[in-house]
Design a protein around this motif. Structure first.
Motif, PDB file in Angstrom:
ATOM      1  N   SER A 133      28.372  81.685 -19.153  1.00  0.00           N
ATOM      2  CA  SER A 133      29.297  82.813 -19.039  1.00  0.00           C
ATOM      3  C   SER A 133      30.740  82.345 -19.128  1.00  0.00           C
ATOM      4  O   SER A 133      31.600  83.046 -19.687  1.00  0.00           O
ATOM      5  CB  SER A 133      29.060  83.552 -17.724  1.00  0.00           C
ATOM      6  OG  SER A 133      27.757  84.094 -17.699  1.00  0.00           O
ATOM      7  N   HIS A 134      31.025  81.186 -18.600  1.00  0.00           N
ATOM      8  CA  HIS A 134      32.365  80.594 -18.670  1.00  0.00           C
ATOM      9  C   HIS A 134      32.771  80.401 -20.139  1.00  0.00           C
ATOM     10  O   HIS A 134      33.917  80.652 -20.522  1.00  0.00           O
ATOM     11  CB  HIS A 134      32.322  79.253 -17.929  1.00  0.00           C
ATOM     12  CG  HIS A 134      33.547  78.425 -18.068  1.00  0.00           C
ATOM     13  ND1 HIS A 134      34.736  78.740 -17.447  1.00  0.00           N
ATOM     14  CD2 HIS A 134      33.779  77.265 -18.753  1.00  0.00           C
ATOM     15  CE1 HIS A 134      35.641  77.822 -17.743  1.00  0.00           C
ATOM     16  NE2 HIS A 134      35.089  76.914 -18.533  1.00  0.00           N
ATOM     17  N   VAL A 135      31.827  80.003 -20.974  1.00  0.00           N
ATOM     18  CA  VAL A 135      32.095  79.771 -22.395  1.00  0.00           C
ATOM     19  C   VAL A 135      32.146  81.086 -23.177  1.00  0.00           C
ATOM     20  O   VAL A 135      32.951  81.250 -24.097  1.00  0.00           O
ATOM     21  CB  VAL A 135      31.017  78.840 -22.989  1.00  0.00           C
ATOM     22  CG1 VAL A 135      31.101  78.797 -24.508  1.00  0.00           C
ATOM     23  CG2 VAL A 135      31.146  77.441 -22.397  1.00  0.00           C
ATOM     24  N   LEU A 136      31.306  82.052 -22.815  1.00  0.00           N
ATOM     25  CA  LEU A 136      31.218  83.304 -23.561  1.00  0.00           C
ATOM     26  C   LEU A 136      32.302  84.307 -23.197  1.00  0.00           C
ATOM     27  O   LEU A 136      32.614  85.203 -23.992  1.00  0.00           O
ATOM     28  CB  LEU A 136      29.851  83.958 -23.330  1.00  0.00           C
ATOM     29  CG  LEU A 136      28.618  83.198 -23.807  1.00  0.00           C
ATOM     30  CD1 LEU A 136      27.371  84.040 -23.591  1.00  0.00           C
ATOM     31  CD2 LEU A 136      28.745  82.812 -25.277  1.00  0.00           C
ATOM     32  N   ALA A 168      39.378  95.499 -15.019  1.00  0.00           N
ATOM     33  CA  ALA A 168      38.549  96.613 -14.547  1.00  0.00           C
ATOM     34  C   ALA A 168      37.889  97.324 -15.725  1.00  0.00           C
ATOM     35  O   ALA A 168      36.700  97.665 -15.677  1.00  0.00           O
ATOM     36  CB  ALA A 168      39.396  97.600 -13.750  1.00  0.00           C
ATOM     37  N   ARG A 169      38.650  97.548 -16.796  1.00  0.00           N
ATOM     38  CA  ARG A 169      38.081  98.178 -17.998  1.00  0.00           C
ATOM     39  C   ARG A 169      37.017  97.273 -18.599  1.00  0.00           C
ATOM     40  O   ARG A 169      35.953  97.742 -19.023  1.00  0.00           O
ATOM     41  CB  ARG A 169      39.194  98.445 -19.019  1.00  0.00           C
ATOM     42  CG  ARG A 169      38.701  98.929 -20.379  1.00  0.00           C
ATOM     43  CD  ARG A 169      39.867  99.013 -21.370  1.00  0.00           C
ATOM     44  NE  ARG A 169      39.387  99.221 -22.725  1.00  0.00           N
ATOM     45  CZ  ARG A 169      39.190 100.410 -23.279  1.00  0.00           C
ATOM     46  NH1 ARG A 169      39.417 101.502 -22.570  1.00  0.00           N
ATOM     47  NH2 ARG A 169      38.756 100.515 -24.524  1.00  0.00           N
ATOM     48  N   LEU A 170      37.278  95.972 -18.639  1.00  0.00           N
ATOM     49  CA  LEU A 170      36.317  95.022 -19.187  1.00  0.00           C
ATOM     50  C   LEU A 170      35.003  95.081 -18.429  1.00  0.00           C
ATOM     51  O   LEU A 170      33.927  95.114 -19.024  1.00  0.00           O
ATOM     52  CB  LEU A 170      36.915  93.616 -19.131  1.00  0.00           C
ATOM     53  CG  LEU A 170      36.115  92.472 -19.769  1.00  0.00           C
ATOM     54  CD1 LEU A 170      37.066  91.401 -20.296  1.00  0.00           C
ATOM     55  CD2 LEU A 170      35.160  91.845 -18.776  1.00  0.00           C
ATOM     56  N   ALA A 181      27.527  88.526 -14.788  1.00  0.00           N
ATOM     57  CA  ALA A 181      27.879  87.140 -15.101  1.00  0.00           C
ATOM     58  C   ALA A 181      29.242  87.040 -15.766  1.00  0.00           C
ATOM     59  O   ALA A 181      30.065  86.180 -15.398  1.00  0.00           O
ATOM     60  CB  ALA A 181      26.808  86.527 -16.005  1.00  0.00           C
ATOM     61  N   ILE A 182      29.521  87.897 -16.758  1.00  0.00           N
ATOM     62  CA  ILE A 182      30.811  87.848 -17.449  1.00  0.00           C
ATOM     63  C   ILE A 182      31.938  88.252 -16.505  1.00  0.00           C
ATOM     64  O   ILE A 182      33.015  87.636 -16.495  1.00  0.00           O
ATOM     65  CB  ILE A 182      30.799  88.754 -18.694  1.00  0.00           C
ATOM     66  CG1 ILE A 182      29.783  88.235 -19.723  1.00  0.00           C
ATOM     67  CG2 ILE A 182      32.189  88.836 -19.308  1.00  0.00           C
ATOM     68  CD1 ILE A 182      30.084  86.856 -20.251  1.00  0.00           C
ATOM     69  N   SER A 183      31.717  89.255 -15.675  1.00  0.00           N
ATOM     70  CA  SER A 183      32.743  89.683 -14.725  1.00  0.00           C
ATOM     71  C   SER A 183      33.077  88.568 -13.743  1.00  0.00           C
ATOM     72  O   SER A 183      34.247  88.353 -13.406  1.00  0.00           O
ATOM     73  CB  SER A 183      32.292  90.936 -13.975  1.00  0.00           C
ATOM     74  OG  SER A 183      32.131  92.032 -14.859  1.00  0.00           O
TER      75      SER A 183
END
Length: 230
Positions: A133-136, A168-170, A181-183
């Motif tokens: 997730s850190h990379v993506l 927040a939108r993301l 994971a991305i958040s």
């Protein structure tokens, strides 16, 4: 009047047959993340630089990663370490050469370790930074932009856009399967308030380059530079 009418008809005919030349392809910034992740896999580079009162500290990563599965092969060079770290993620398993330095002086120490993340407790998983997730995360920043601005075409043929990423939108717009994971990666690596970002898209609308600069409330300046290829 007859001359004006004739000129108008000629102009219409030229327009219909492409007399004014081909129009530049319109890229969909709104679909940039979806188009990028649909490619399945990519090679990447990721550089994070922190400017601490005039002292710059940089961490670099490169390797290959999957957008759709928990699979990645990463090489990391972190500050105060003369040896690069190698990490392989295959589903729940994480392999790392974290013990390689100790193994150089003690042959009984295995240089590689294997971790089954399913055996971690919930609190341990929460503390562990998800390498993938850190990379993506940079590829997902585009969904946090509501009003992108098209800058123009760069020398390498990519089209540059700029925009303000709203965390927040993301978080609302990342697909549900990746949202947590991305958040978490965005909260760890980026500013908590909206931040300016530059994006470069290729002729198929895929994210190729992402550049973020922001400063914390304490004055530390961060630069995050990510690229995706192949």
């Amino acid at each position: 009047m007859r001359l004006a009418a004739s000129l108008a008809l000629v102009a219409l005919a030229l327009s219909a047959c492409g007399g004014s030349g081909p129009k530049p392809k319109q890229l969909s910034f709104e679909q940039a993340t979806t188009t990028t992740t649909a490619a399945g896999t990519a090679h990447f580079t990721l550089s994070v630089t922190a400017d601490l009162a005039g002292t710059k500290v940089t961490a670099d990563e490169n390797g290959a990663v999957s957008f759709t599965h928990r699979r990645a092969h990463l090489y990391k060079l972190v500050p105060n370490s003369g040896l690069p770290q190698e990490v392989i993620v295959d589903g729940p398993y994480v392999y790392t050469n974290g013990n390689v330095q100790a193994a150089l002086s003690d042959p009984t120490v295995k240089p590689w370790t294997k971790l089954d993340t399913r055996r971690l407790t919930a609190s341990q998983r929460a503390r562990q930074l998800d390498e993938i997730s850190h990379v993506l995360a940079p590829a997902y920043l585009a969904v946090g932009v509501s009003r992108p601005h098209r800058v123009g075409v760069a020398d390498d043929g990519t089209t540059q856009f700029t925009g303000r990423v709203d965390p927040a939108r993301l978080a609302r717009r990342v697909p549900a399967a990746k949202r947590a994971a991305i958040s978490a990666a965005v909260r760890s690596d980026y500013a908590s308030r909206p931040f300016e970002t530059s994006f470069w898209l290729d002729d198929r609308g895929r994210v190729r380059h992402v550049l973020v600069d922001y400063s914390t409330d304490k004055g530390t300046h961060f630069t995050i530079d990510a690229t995706y290829t192949d």
